[in-house]
Design a protein around this motif. Structure first.
Motif, mmCIF file in Angstrom:
data_model
loop_
_atom_site.group_PDB
_atom_site.id
_atom_site.type_symbol
_atom_site.label_atom_id
_atom_site.label_comp_id
_atom_site.label_asym_id
_atom_site.label_seq_id
_atom_site.Cartn_x
_atom_site.Cartn_y
_atom_site.Cartn_z
ATOM 1 N N ASP A 84 8.931 14.846 43.301
ATOM 2 C CA ASP A 84 9.452 14.346 42.077
ATOM 3 C C ASP A 84 10.727 13.364 42.596
ATOM 4 O OD1 ASP A 84 11.707 15.622 43.512
ATOM 5 O OD2 ASP A 84 12.072 17.199 42.400
ATOM 6 N N SER A 85 11.753 13.023 41.828
ATOM 7 C CA SER A 85 12.660 11.872 41.923
ATOM 8 C C SER A 85 13.323 11.975 43.387
ATOM 9 C CB SER A 85 13.624 11.782 40.863
ATOM 10 O OG SER A 85 14.265 12.938 40.932
ATOM 11 N N GLY A 97 12.231 9.294 46.558
ATOM 12 C CA GLY A 97 12.468 7.978 46.591
ATOM 13 C C GLY A 97 13.178 7.660 47.998
ATOM 14 N N SER A 120 11.798 5.377 50.619
ATOM 15 C CA SER A 120 12.631 4.068 51.166
ATOM 16 C C SER A 120 12.954 3.988 52.642
ATOM 17 C CB SER A 120 14.040 4.131 50.282
ATOM 18 O OG SER A 120 13.709 3.992 48.918
ATOM 19 N N LEU A 135 9.655 3.364 54.833
ATOM 20 C CA LEU A 135 9.373 2.014 54.783
ATOM 21 C C LEU A 135 10.320 1.116 55.766
ATOM 22 C CD1 LEU A 135 8.378 1.486 51.001
ATOM 23 C CD2 LEU A 135 6.681 1.842 52.820
ATOM 24 N N MET A 147 3.765 6.920 48.522
ATOM 25 C CA MET A 147 4.538 7.785 47.667
ATOM 26 C C MET A 147 3.668 8.166 46.436
ATOM 27 S SD MET A 147 8.444 7.709 46.433
ATOM 28 C CE MET A 147 8.036 6.198 45.263
ATOM 29 N N PHE A 148 3.620 9.255 45.994
ATOM 30 C CA PHE A 148 3.334 9.521 44.526
ATOM 31 C C PHE A 148 4.335 10.430 44.112
ATOM 32 C CE2 PHE A 148 1.330 11.772 41.172
ATOM 33 C CZ PHE A 148 0.836 10.853 40.354
ATOM 34 N N SER A 149 4.889 9.796 42.755
ATOM 35 C CA SER A 149 6.007 10.604 42.588
ATOM 36 C C SER A 149 5.935 10.766 40.832
ATOM 37 C CB SER A 149 7.350 9.793 42.715
ATOM 38 O OG SER A 149 8.518 10.434 42.334
ATOM 39 N N LEU A 150 5.989 11.830 40.290
ATOM 40 C CA LEU A 150 6.304 12.161 39.195
ATOM 41 C C LEU A 150 7.719 13.021 38.474
ATOM 42 C CD1 LEU A 150 3.036 14.382 38.679
ATOM 43 C CD2 LEU A 150 3.247 12.159 37.788
ATOM 44 N N SER A 151 7.945 12.584 37.459
ATOM 45 C CA SER A 151 9.154 13.099 36.944
ATOM 46 C C SER A 151 9.355 14.717 36.943
ATOM 47 C CB SER A 151 9.206 12.789 35.222
ATOM 48 O OG SER A 151 9.902 13.676 34.751
ATOM 49 N N GLY A 152 10.306 15.073 37.292
ATOM 50 C CA GLY A 152 10.540 16.491 37.431
ATOM 51 C C GLY A 152 10.184 17.351 36.104
ATOM 52 N N ASN A 153 10.123 16.747 35.133
ATOM 53 C CA ASN A 153 9.616 17.218 33.774
ATOM 54 C C ASN A 153 8.084 17.810 33.747
ATOM 55 O OD1 ASN A 153 11.872 17.455 32.439
ATOM 56 N ND2 ASN A 153 11.474 15.420 31.273
ATOM 57 N N ASP A 198 23.303 7.014 41.627
ATOM 58 C CA ASP A 198 23.273 7.920 40.300
ATOM 59 C C ASP A 198 24.032 9.233 40.724
ATOM 60 O OD1 ASP A 198 21.562 9.524 41.803
ATOM 61 O OD2 ASP A 198 19.849 8.847 40.843
ATOM 62 N N HIS A 200 20.825 11.888 43.595
ATOM 63 C CA HIS A 200 19.905 11.831 44.480
ATOM 64 C C HIS A 200 20.438 11.390 46.045
ATOM 65 C CE1 HIS A 200 17.649 11.491 40.801
ATOM 66 N NE2 HIS A 200 16.891 12.100 41.321
#
Lengths: 358, 225
Positions: free
Chosen positions: B10-11, B14, B18, B21, B29-35, B199, B202
């Motif tokens: 999920d998020s 990131g 980062s 890298l 990276m493969f990321s999907l929304s927590g939803n 934010d 995170h």
């Protein structure tokens, strides 16, 4: 002239029942109360009471859930832990004595810790007031107690937030310990261990049931002075009797006593009424046709007819009473949704930003 | 070309990506929304590593990612860090909205609390996260998988209880879970401001770097696999 001359058709068996037929019965029940249009109902009692909970929910009529399942709980899961079956997780309350004890805990007269817990051989704990409330026993004694406390809190909230407390009387037969604490079931059947020195069979008589209901009414009014008590009697026959009588005879004894007491207390108090679900299912007009082949379970068609009379007799024309609390609940839900939506946006932005390699 | 490291989830991915890298790793990276994860519909897929049961666009993304890395996300070629299985922000607020708590102490202390048994919480987690747990169990058998527990950004009792319970359930399945907050300097604390992203919810690149450093140093993450 004599009094029978001016009676309505429903006062005579021929016109009221025989010629009307089962589906033509009318005027069986008319609520004596003008309830608010957004009236809230709390439902408890024996298993037949579940039908009333369900019917209220299906019709979107105010059903108070004092102890809801945690938010977003799938329906099947909620049901398997007995959430949403009654207005709190009391499980079936079969006797008036059980109801009185639960309400005594709700007002604080009896400590929540006082009623027995039953420890099983594996070390888990069951609540003697609702031994099957969860699929497995509680892991610790403390967990069983705080779960019971949550139920008591839910019961209290449901009484405080409702206009009508619907209670379905189920049995006169029950079991108590030697101190007089009623159980939900005979120890050893679905929890606990039977001990003939400690466990006493009771077939409550009319006077004892009336006393328990009188006490229950006082306790209800301590929590909510405006509450109404609507009694019904479950038409479901006894599964088994420990009375020594034939189960058919014991069933008639049990239901007759309950019906008699319910009728009399309704006659004595303006805030108590009796709804005749028992008559609709078990009365002569049905020729027992609403019972399943086991002659015990009630078929859906019978439940539907009961509910037709129930909702047909309700008077929900009074001014609203619950606007504020309903609006507050909706506002709280909306605020949570908004907060979660905002967090979703933050998270999605975080994902997008993480692909920014600049 | 095979990457050195795959980061999936999920998020919270990131910060890790980062940091990876920045450290010069060939990390993908493969990321999907927590939803999406919260829907509990992502399940194993032999070729891609995973797929969504009900979201075609998600599957398009997964298949493209699979092409990028030259095969399944979960293979014995590349170690995988996963922020999968928690997604507490979607689950805990609704759960505790009416005062439900799985803490006996909280239930005793509060007049408004409704205690929820351990058995219920486990059944609830199975209903809400069961598919993800099975995905991770399946992946664990196929690759060098480490699940990274999410950063603690708010000391909310129920969130902590769910976080700990999910960690325990995953470990019971033999899945390697790295929880940076089990280390002495972070134990029992919220994520310090200097390690937070703007934010506030995170971790930042410094947090990601700290997690990777500890993984390499203390948990033997093996990039040579």
């Amino acid at each position: 002239m004599h009094p029978y001359i001016s009676l309505p058709r429903t006062a005579f068996w021929r016109t009221g029942v025989a010629e009307a037929g089962l589906y033509g019965l009318s005027g069986l029940w008319k609520s004596p109360w003008t309830l608010p249009r957004d009236a809230q109902f709390a439902t408890y009692g024996s298993c037949f009471a579940q039908h009333i909970s369900r019917a209220l929910k299906e019709r979107n009529i105010g059903w108070v859930n004092g102890e809801p399942a945690p938010g977003d709980t799938p329906k099947d899961l909620a049901k398997s832990f007995n959430y949403g079956v009654f207005s709190a997780r009391t499980a079936n309350i079969y006797t008036a004595a059980q109801l009185r004890l639960l309400l005594q805990m709700a007002v604080g007269d009896v400590p929540v810790r006082e009623p027995e817990l039953w420890q099983d051989q594996a070390g888990g704990f069951r609540d003697s007031l609702r031994p099957m409330i969860e699929p497995t026993p509680f892991r610790t004694e403390e967990a069983a107690i705080v779960s019971r406390a949550a139920m008591v809190r839910g019961l209290r909230k449901s009484v405080q937030n409702s206009d009508v407390f619907v209670f379905t009387l189920g049995l006169t037969e029950g079991w108590e310990n030697t101190k007089g604490q009623p159980y939900a079931a005979c120890p050893g059947t679905i929890g606990g261990t039977f001990d003939p020195e400690q466990h006493v069979f009771v077939n409550y008589r009319a006077a004892a049931i009336r006393e328990a209901l009188d006490d229950a009414l006082v306790l209800l009014k301590r929590l909510n002075p405006d509450i109404h008590l609507l009694l019904t009697v479950s038409p479901v026959p006894l599964t088994a009797t420990a009375s020594g009588q034939h189960v058919l005879v014991a069933t008639t004894r049990s239901k007759s006593v309950l019906r008699g007491v319910a009728g009399e207390i309704a006659e004595d108090f303006a805030e108590v009424d009796y709804f005749p679900s028992y008559e609709i299912i078990a009365g002569a007009p049905t020729r027992s046709s609403f019972f399943a082949p086991n002659m015990r379970s009630v078929e859906l068609a019978g439940v539907k007819l009961v509910m037709r009379h129930f909702f047909g007799g309700l008077n929900l024309t009074g001014p609203s009473r619950h606007d504020t609390e309903i609006a507050a609940a909706k506002k709280a839900d909306a605020a949570l949704e908004q907060s979660m939506a905002e967090e979703t946006i933050v998270c999605e932005e975080a994902i997008l930003e993480s692909y920014n390699e600049a | 070309m095979k990457p050195d490291l795959i980061i999936v989830g999920d998020s919270h991915c990131g910060a890790l990506q980062s940091a990876a890298l920045a450290a010069g790793l060939k990390s993908e990276m493969f990321s999907l929304s927590g939803n999406h994860w919260h829907e509990n519909q992502i399940r194993p897929h032999k070729r891609w590593g995973m797929m969504s049961k009900n979201r075609r666009p998600v599957n398009v993304s997964i298949s493209k990612f699979s092409e990028t890395i030259g095969g399944s996300i979960f293979s014995d070629q590349t170690p995988v860090l996963a922020s999968i299985g928690y997604h507490l922000g979607r689950m805990v607020p609704p759960f505790s909205r009416a005062g439900h708590t799985s803490s006996i102490e909280q239930a005793i202390d509060s007049d408004e609390a409704f205690y929820v048994s351990d058995a219920f919480v486990d059944a609830f987690l199975e209903a809400k996260r069961g598919q993800l747990f099975r995905l991770l169990k399946w992946a664990h058998k196929r690759c060098d998988l480490t699940v990274i527990a999410p950063p603690i950004v708010k000391d909310h009792a129920e969130t902590m209880l769910f976080r700990d319970r999910i960690t325990a359930l995953l470990r019971d399945e033999g899945i390697n879970v790295f929880d940076p907050f089990e280390d002495a300097d972070l134990s029992g604390r919220e994520l310090p401001a200097k390690l937070r992203a703007e934010d506030g919810v995170h971790g930042n690149v410094d947090y990601g770097a700290m997690v990777l450093r500890r993984l390499f140093a203390e948990n033997g993450l093996n990039l040579a696999a």
